[in-house]
Design a protein around this motif. Structure first.
Motif, PDB file in Angstrom:
ATOM      1  N   GLY A   1      60.423  51.184  39.829  1.00 17.14           N
ATOM      2  CA  GLY A   1      61.745  51.566  40.299  1.00 17.14           C
ATOM      3  C   GLY A   1      61.845  51.783  41.789  1.00 17.14           C
ATOM      4  N   GLU A   2      60.873  51.280  42.538  1.00 16.11           N
ATOM      5  CA  GLU A   2      60.894  51.455  43.985  1.00 16.11           C
ATOM      6  C   GLU A   2      60.709  50.106  44.672  1.00 16.11           C
ATOM      7  OE1 GLU A   2      58.207  54.368  45.451  1.00 16.11           O
ATOM      8  OE2 GLU A   2      58.909  55.949  44.120  1.00 16.11           O
ATOM      9  N   PRO A   3      61.804  49.372  44.934  1.00 10.52           N
ATOM     10  CA  PRO A   3      61.683  48.101  45.658  1.00 10.52           C
ATOM     11  C   PRO A   3      60.998  48.317  47.007  1.00 10.52           C
ATOM     12  CG  PRO A   3      63.895  48.375  44.762  1.00 10.52           C
ATOM     13  CD  PRO A   3      63.183  49.702  44.575  1.00 10.52           C
ATOM     14  N   ASP A   4      60.198  47.342  47.389  1.00 11.41           N
ATOM     15  CA  ASP A   4      59.436  47.394  48.638  1.00 11.41           C
ATOM     16  C   ASP A   4      58.395  48.515  48.638  1.00 11.41           C
ATOM     17  OD1 ASP A   4      60.955  45.269  49.755  1.00 11.41           O
ATOM     18  OD2 ASP A   4      62.539  46.683  50.250  1.00 11.41           O
ATOM     19  N   ALA A   5      58.056  49.013  47.436  1.00  7.94           N
ATOM     20  CA  ALA A   5      57.062  50.086  47.354  1.00  7.94           C
ATOM     21  C   ALA A   5      55.686  49.542  47.723  1.00  7.94           C
ATOM     22  CB  ALA A   5      57.035  50.675  45.951  1.00  7.94           C
ATOM     23  N   ALA A   6      54.846  50.434  48.190  1.00  8.28           N
ATOM     24  CA  ALA A   6      53.482  50.064  48.523  1.00  8.28           C
ATOM     25  C   ALA A   6      52.643  50.010  47.252  1.00  8.28           C
ATOM     26  CB  ALA A   6      52.884  51.066  49.504  1.00  8.28           C
ATOM     27  N   ALA A   7      51.861  48.957  47.120  1.00  9.87           N
ATOM     28  CA  ALA A   7      51.013  48.769  45.944  1.00  9.87           C
ATOM     29  C   ALA A   7      49.549  48.805  46.355  1.00  9.87           C
ATOM     30  CB  ALA A   7      51.327  47.441  45.268  1.00  9.87           C
ATOM     31  N   THR A   8      48.706  49.129  45.378  1.00 10.79           N
ATOM     32  CA  THR A   8      47.255  49.075  45.562  1.00 10.79           C
ATOM     33  C   THR A   8      46.685  48.086  44.560  1.00 10.79           C
ATOM     34  OG1 THR A   8      47.115  51.366  46.326  1.00 10.79           O
ATOM     35  CG2 THR A   8      45.104  50.390  45.456  1.00 10.79           C
ATOM     36  N   VAL A   9      45.803  47.226  45.013  1.00  9.98           N
ATOM     37  CA  VAL A   9      45.120  46.270  44.149  1.00  9.98           C
ATOM     38  C   VAL A   9      43.664  46.700  44.031  1.00  9.98           C
ATOM     39  CG1 VAL A   9      44.320  43.892  43.894  1.00  9.98           C
ATOM     40  CG2 VAL A   9      46.645  44.349  44.714  1.00  9.98           C
ATOM     41  N   PHE A  10      43.181  46.793  42.802  1.00  9.36           N
ATOM     42  CA  PHE A  10      41.772  47.048  42.526  1.00  9.36           C
ATOM     43  C   PHE A  10      41.120  45.724  42.145  1.00  9.36           C
ATOM     44  CE2 PHE A  10      43.933  51.018  41.727  1.00  9.36           C
ATOM     45  CZ  PHE A  10      43.061  52.021  42.143  1.00  9.36           C
ATOM     46  N   ASP A  11      40.161  45.245  42.944  1.00 13.85           N
ATOM     47  CA  ASP A  11      39.363  44.056  42.643  1.00 13.85           C
ATOM     48  C   ASP A  11      40.219  42.799  42.455  1.00 13.85           C
ATOM     49  OD1 ASP A  11      37.200  45.742  42.752  1.00 13.85           O
ATOM     50  OD2 ASP A  11      36.696  45.607  40.630  1.00 13.85           O
ATOM     51  N   PRO A  12      40.563  42.093  43.537  1.00 14.96           N
ATOM     52  CA  PRO A  12      41.478  40.953  43.420  1.00 14.96           C
ATOM     53  C   PRO A  12      40.924  39.726  42.730  1.00 14.96           C
ATOM     54  CG  PRO A  12      40.708  41.194  45.673  1.00 14.96           C
ATOM     55  CD  PRO A  12      40.233  42.404  44.928  1.00 14.96           C
ATOM     56  N   GLY A  13      39.652  39.680  42.415  1.00  9.69           N
ATOM     57  CA  GLY A  13      39.124  38.611  41.566  1.00  9.69           C
ATOM     58  C   GLY A  13      39.164  37.234  42.201  1.00  9.69           C
ATOM     59  N   GLN A  14      38.911  36.234  41.370  1.00  5.13           N
ATOM     60  CA  GLN A  14      38.868  34.832  41.794  1.00  5.13           C
ATOM     61  C   GLN A  14      40.166  34.142  41.348  1.00  5.13           C
ATOM     62  OE1 GLN A  14      36.335  32.310  39.429  1.00  5.13           O
ATOM     63  NE2 GLN A  14      35.671  31.114  41.197  1.00  5.13           N
ATOM     64  N   ARG A  15      40.681  33.256  42.208  1.00  2.80           N
ATOM     65  CA  ARG A  15      41.941  32.548  41.943  1.00  2.80           C
ATOM     66  C   ARG A  15      43.028  33.547  41.520  1.00  2.80           C
ATOM     67  NH1 ARG A  15      38.293  29.007  39.483  1.00  2.80           N
ATOM     68  NH2 ARG A  15      39.057  29.479  37.386  1.00  2.80           N
TER      69      ARG A  15
END
Length: 207
Positions: free
Chosen positions: A20-34
Motif C-alpha cells: 500500500g505504499e507506492p514508490d516504497a523502498a524495498a529490500t531484496v534478500f539474495d537476488p539469485g541467478q537470472r
C-alpha cells in the motif's frame, strides 16, 4: 514478503516491502541467478530497491546483483565482512567451479551477528550462522515469525559442508542456534520449500 525461485539451482530470492505504499523502498534478500521474474515484480509494484542483503556470497545467490544494481544504481549491497571479497572472487564465490566465472558488484556495507537491520519497515535480528560458508547470516523477524536462513537449513536437510571454507562443526553450532527460535517460526531457506523450526526439530534427519 514474496519468494522467487531463480536460476539453474532453484535459488530462493526474497522481496520485502510494505504494502500500500507506492514508490516504497524495498529490500531484496539474495537476488539469485537470472532474476527476471523478481525484477519484473519490483517494476510492476513500482518499488525502489533500497538495499540488497546477502545471506552469503555463493554464486547462485549473487549472480543477479549486477542486473539489479543496473536498474537500481543507488541500492546498498550488504553482507558479512568475512565474505565481502568473495563477491569479486570467482574461486571463492564458487562460480569458477562451474565454468562461469562471476565478478559481482562490490559490497557497500557489512552486517554482523548480534545486530539488527531494517527491511519492510521492520527490525530484523541478524544471527551469525556460519558453516556452509564462513560469513553465513540468518535474518529473523520476530513479529512476522520469519527467518531467512540462506543455505544453513532446508526442509529435511542442511547446508553442504564440502566446499572450500565450509566448516561442519560451525554448521552444527549454527543449526543448534536456529533450533532455539520459536517452533512456529517460518523458515525461508535458500533452496526448496519453506518449513518451520518445529517441523525440522522433530523430523530433520541431519539434526
Amino acid at each position: 514478503m514474496e519468494a522467487f525461485e531463480l536460476g539453474d539451482l532453484g535459488t530462493n530470492a526474497y522481496l520485502a516491502y510494505r504494502t500500500g505504499e507506492p514508490d516504497a523502498a524495498a529490500t531484496v534478500f539474495d537476488p539469485g541467478q537470472r532474476p527476471g521474474p523478481l525484477l519484473a515484480r519490483i517494476r510492476g509494484l513500482g518499488l525502489a530497491v533500497e538495499r540488497v542483503v546477502l545471506t552469503h556470497a555463493h554464486a547462485d545467490h549473487i549472480a543477479g546483483l549486477a542486473e539489479l544494481r543496473d536498474l537500481h544504481p543507488g541500492c546498498a549491497i550488504e553482507i558479512h565482512a568475512a565474505e565481502t571479497a568473495y563477491l569479486q572472487d570467482p574461486e571463492n564465490n564458487l562460480s569458477a567451479w562451474i565454468g562461469q566465472p562471476l565478478v559481482a558488484p562490490a559490497a557497500t556495507g557489512t552486517l554482523a551477528g548480534g545486530t539488527t537491520t531494517r527491511a519492510a519497515g521492520l527490525d530484523w535480528a541478524i544471527l551469525a550462522t556460519p558453516g556452509h560458508s564462513p560469513g553465513g547470516l540468518t535474518f529473523h523477524q520476530q513479529e512476522l515469525g520469519l527467518a531467512i536462513v540462506g543455505d544453513t537449513l532446508f526442509a529435511g536437510g542442511v547446508g553442504r559442508t564440502d566446499f572450500p571454507h565450509s566448516d561442519p562443526a560451525a554448521l552444527q553450532a549454527s543449526l543448534r542456534q536456529l533450533m532455539t527460535l520459536p517452533e512456529d517460526t517460518r523458515v525461508l531457506p535458500g533452496h526448496g520449500p519453506e518449513t518451520t523450526v518445529g517441523r525440522e526439530r522433530a523430523g530433520n534427519p541431519f539434526l
